[in-house]
Enzyme design. Structure first.
Site, PDB file in Angstrom:
ATOM      1  N   GLY A   1       0.838  -1.359   0.000  1.00  0.00           N
ATOM      2  CA  GLY A   1      -0.032  -0.028  -0.143  1.00  0.00           C
ATOM      3  C   GLY A   1       0.941   1.218  -0.101  1.00  0.00           C
TER       4      GLY A   1
ATOM      5  N   ASP B   1      -9.542   2.967   1.255  1.00  0.00           N
ATOM      6  CA  ASP B   1      -9.597   3.696   0.096  1.00  0.00           C
ATOM      7  C   ASP B   1      -9.301   2.811  -1.181  1.00  0.00           C
ATOM      8  OD1 ASP B   1      -6.840   3.940  -0.142  1.00  0.00           O
ATOM      9  OD2 ASP B   1      -6.649   5.720   1.272  1.00  0.00           O
TER      10      ASP B   1
ATOM     11  N   ASP C   1       3.279   4.194   0.959  1.00  0.00           N
ATOM     12  CA  ASP C   1       4.590   4.190   1.281  1.00  0.00           C
ATOM     13  C   ASP C   1       4.612   5.023   2.400  1.00  0.00           C
ATOM     14  OD1 ASP C   1       7.204   4.689   2.241  1.00  0.00           O
ATOM     15  OD2 ASP C   1       8.060   4.075   0.285  1.00  0.00           O
ATOM     16  N   LEU C   2       4.558   4.412   3.901  1.00  0.00           N
ATOM     17  CA  LEU C   2       4.399   5.307   4.862  1.00  0.00           C
ATOM     18  C   LEU C   2       5.268   6.341   5.230  1.00  0.00           C
ATOM     19  CD1 LEU C   2       2.485   2.654   7.314  1.00  0.00           C
ATOM     20  CD2 LEU C   2       1.440   4.452   5.917  1.00  0.00           C
TER      21      LEU C   2
ATOM     22  N   HIS D   1      -7.051   7.256  -6.999  1.00  0.00           N
ATOM     23  CA  HIS D   1      -8.297   7.003  -7.978  1.00  0.00           C
ATOM     24  C   HIS D   1      -7.974   7.209  -9.280  1.00  0.00           C
ATOM     25  CE1 HIS D   1     -10.527   9.012  -4.217  1.00  0.00           C
ATOM     26  NE2 HIS D   1     -10.234   7.935  -3.984  1.00  0.00           N
TER      27      HIS D   1
HETATM   28  O1  T3D Z   1      -2.250   9.582   0.887  1.00  0.00           O
HETATM   29  C1  T3D Z   1      -3.102   8.774   0.520  1.00  0.00           C
HETATM   30  O2  T3D Z   1      -3.125   8.562  -0.803  1.00  0.00           O
HETATM   31  C2  T3D Z   1      -3.646   7.859   1.455  1.00  0.00           C
HETATM   32  C3  T3D Z   1      -3.770   6.535   0.963  1.00  0.00           C
HETATM   33  C4  T3D Z   1      -3.407   5.360   1.889  1.00  0.00           C
HETATM   34  C5  T3D Z   1      -3.201   4.029   1.542  1.00  0.00           C
HETATM   35  C6  T3D Z   1      -2.871   2.883   2.211  1.00  0.00           C
HETATM   36  O3  T3D Z   1      -2.540   2.210   1.576  1.00  0.00           O
HETATM   37  S1  T3D Z   1      -2.690   3.123   3.931  1.00  0.00           S
HETATM   38  C7  T3D Z   1      -1.883   1.757   4.190  1.00  0.00           C
HETATM   39  C8  T3D Z   1      -0.699   1.729   4.402  1.00  0.00           C
HETATM   40  N1  T3D Z   1       0.047   0.479   4.469  1.00  0.00           N
HETATM   41  C9  T3D Z   1       0.369  -0.193   5.759  1.00  0.00           C
HETATM   42  O4  T3D Z   1      -0.192   0.474   6.758  1.00  0.00           O
HETATM   43  C10 T3D Z   1       0.953  -1.442   5.722  1.00  0.00           C
HETATM   44  C11 T3D Z   1       2.048  -1.453   6.513  1.00  0.00           C
HETATM   45  N2  T3D Z   1       3.012  -2.623   6.435  1.00  0.00           N
HETATM   46  C12 T3D Z   1       2.600  -3.505   7.417  1.00  0.00           C
HETATM   47  O5  T3D Z   1       1.800  -3.599   8.095  1.00  0.00           O
HETATM   48  C13 T3D Z   1       3.501  -4.655   7.059  1.00  0.00           C
HETATM   49  O6  T3D Z   1       4.718  -4.414   6.405  1.00  0.00           O
HETATM   50  C14 T3D Z   1       2.961  -6.019   6.319  1.00  0.00           C
HETATM   51  C15 T3D Z   1       1.515  -6.595   7.279  1.00  0.00           C
HETATM   52  C16 T3D Z   1       2.125  -5.583   5.108  1.00  0.00           C
HETATM   53  C17 T3D Z   1       3.949  -6.937   6.136  1.00  0.00           C
HETATM   54  O7  T3D Z   1       4.277  -7.508   7.278  1.00  0.00           O
HETATM   55  P1  T3D Z   1       5.855  -8.169   7.152  1.00  0.00           P
HETATM   56  O8  T3D Z   1       6.057  -8.644   8.620  1.00  0.00           O
HETATM   57  O9  T3D Z   1       5.613  -9.295   6.139  1.00  0.00           O
HETATM   58  O10 T3D Z   1       7.148  -7.398   6.610  1.00  0.00           O
HETATM   59  P2  T3D Z   1       7.821  -6.196   7.326  1.00  0.00           P
HETATM   60  O11 T3D Z   1       9.019  -6.454   8.059  1.00  0.00           O
HETATM   61  O12 T3D Z   1       6.779  -5.200   8.411  1.00  0.00           O
HETATM   62  O13 T3D Z   1       8.108  -5.179   5.907  1.00  0.00           O
HETATM   63  C18 T3D Z   1       9.287  -5.783   5.459  1.00  0.00           C
HETATM   64  C19 T3D Z   1       9.909  -4.146   5.013  1.00  0.00           C
HETATM   65  O14 T3D Z   1       8.872  -3.359   4.099  1.00  0.00           O
HETATM   66  C20 T3D Z   1      10.201  -3.318   6.118  1.00  0.00           C
HETATM   67  O15 T3D Z   1      11.388  -2.599   6.022  1.00  0.00           O
HETATM   68  P3  T3D Z   1      12.739  -2.771   6.805  1.00  0.00           P
HETATM   69  O16 T3D Z   1      12.371  -2.954   8.297  1.00  0.00           O
HETATM   70  O17 T3D Z   1      13.060  -4.450   6.265  1.00  0.00           O
HETATM   71  O18 T3D Z   1      13.552  -1.661   6.225  1.00  0.00           O
HETATM   72  C21 T3D Z   1       8.766  -2.396   6.246  1.00  0.00           C
HETATM   73  O19 T3D Z   1       9.184  -1.253   6.994  1.00  0.00           O
HETATM   74  C22 T3D Z   1       8.842  -2.150   4.752  1.00  0.00           C
HETATM   75  N3  T3D Z   1       7.362  -1.736   4.526  1.00  0.00           N
HETATM   76  C23 T3D Z   1       6.603  -2.456   4.551  1.00  0.00           C
HETATM   77  N4  T3D Z   1       5.121  -1.869   4.554  1.00  0.00           N
HETATM   78  C24 T3D Z   1       5.632  -0.686   4.034  1.00  0.00           C
HETATM   79  C25 T3D Z   1       6.958  -0.158   4.129  1.00  0.00           C
HETATM   80  N5  T3D Z   1       7.563   0.630   4.054  1.00  0.00           N
HETATM   81  C26 T3D Z   1       6.974   1.772   3.834  1.00  0.00           C
HETATM   82  N6  T3D Z   1       5.726   1.603   3.764  1.00  0.00           N
HETATM   83  C27 T3D Z   1       4.833   0.637   4.058  1.00  0.00           C
HETATM   84  N7  T3D Z   1       3.529   0.705   3.488  1.00  0.00           N
END
Ligand code: T3D
Length: 261
Positions: free
Chosen positions: A64, A143, A66-67, A88
């Site tokens: 999703g 969204d 990138d936070l 969108h």
């Molecule tokens: O402004 C607008 O347009 C608003 C729109 C919003 C739309 C959205 O999508 S809001 C939702 C955003 N997404 C999330 O909140 C999901 C965040 N990620 C997670 O919760 C978990 O990563 C997962 C459950 C998807 C997967 O978990 P896991 O344990 O398999 O992997 P991980 O270790 O968490 O992630 C691996 C790496 O990817 C990690 O980086 P690192 O520590 O190895 O350097 C993690 O930080 C990075 N990563 C994963 N998701 C995101 C991310 N970095 C940035 N943004 C992310 N969404």
């Protein structure tokens, strides 16, 4: 356009987009949103593309938004504006594309990544894939079209529960609920997804596109309106080369060769 965050490959009338930021599970930054929109448009315009395949590099489909990009964002850009200018447009391009889209869901599809998977027409999921409405974990609502797409696929109760719990739904349960068309072993995902896409690309593309239009429109139509509209679209399909070819092939007891026109 040269892409930095996605790969775009054309093989035998199938265009394949690979979301390619694997170190972040293919989280969407602004570049990736813009490039994916451009690639879907390109696939729509190209006469030699008759099916679109979308997948993710590495172990995720897409996590999703990138936070880290979210917190670094110019404070004058509201979340609503970002959605309107980004996700969108992407979801509209996908749902409006009059060619079938196959999503090969290779891993987690979270947040807007789940929205992109749902905006495809056929989802083939790896047995390692999962779907997650991660939004409420960061205080947001679903969204990227999810509020429209997901209740239509799995019903309000399941969709709302997915939103408020933000729990991961494994591929097998997603298939039971009707969120994915089939679940396949992870090692065979791309082979099966490509075979599905190549098979669709050899089909009557015009009829496939008009079918998508008729079904999408039906959500906002009465039965009478839908009957009128389908007769109009069938007039178009009925004048196509592929209609002549399909009927001819049936009568001659041979396989049809569709051109997509
Ligand atoms: O402004 C607008 O347009 C608003 C729109 C919003 C739309 C959205 O999508 S809001 C939702 C955003 N997404 C999330 O909140 C999901 C965040 N990620 C997670 O919760 C978990 O990563 C997962 C459950 C998807 C997967 O978990 P896991 O344990 O398999 O992997 P991980 O270790 O968490 O992630 C691996 C790496 O990817 C990690 O980086 P690192 O520590 O190895 O350097 C993690 O930080 C990075 N990563 C994963 N998701 C995101 C991310 N970095 C940035 N943004 C992310 N969404």
């Amino acid at each position: 356009m040269t892409y930095q965050t996605i790969l775009y490959e054309l093989r035998d009338s199938v265009a394949c987009i690979t979301l390619n930021r694997p170190s972040k599970l293919n989280a969407f930054d602004d570049t990736m949103i813009a490039e994916t929109i451009d690639a879907v448009r390109q696939a729509g315009r190209a006469a030699d593309v008759r099916c679109l395949l979308i997948t993710g590099a590495g172990r995720g489909f897409s996590s999703g938004q990138d936070l880290s990009a979210f917190v670094d964002r110019d404070e004058n850009v509201t979340v609503g504006e970002h959605l309107r200018h980004g996700y969108h447009r992407l979801v509209r391009e996908m749902v409006g594309l009059e060619k079938p889209i196959v999503a090969a869901v290779n891993g987690v599809a979270a947040g807007a990544g789940c929205g992109v998977a749902l905006a495809a027409d056929v989802r083939v999921a790896s047995d390692a894939a999962s779907f997650m409405l991660a939004f409420s974990r960061v205080g947001l609502i679903p969204d990227s079209g999810i509020n429209w797409l997901l209740p239509r696929l799995i019903g309000y109760a399941r969709a709302y529960e997915m939103a408020i719990t933000a729990e991961r739904v494994p591929a097998a349960r997603a298939a039971e609920w009707g969120m994915v068309n089939r679940v396949v072993p992870a090692a065979q995902l791309m082979e099966i997804a490509w075979a599905t896409a190549l098979h669709l690309a050899a089909g009557p593309t015009l009829a496939f596109g008009l079918t998508k239009r008729a079904m999408m429109h039906s959500f906002n139509q009465t039965l009478e309106e839908a009957l009128t509209y389908e007769a109009y679209l069938q007039e178009v399909a009925g004048r196509s080369d592929d209609n002549r070819e399909g009927v001819g092939a049936f009568l001659e007891k041979r396989e049809p060769t569709f051109t997509g026109h």
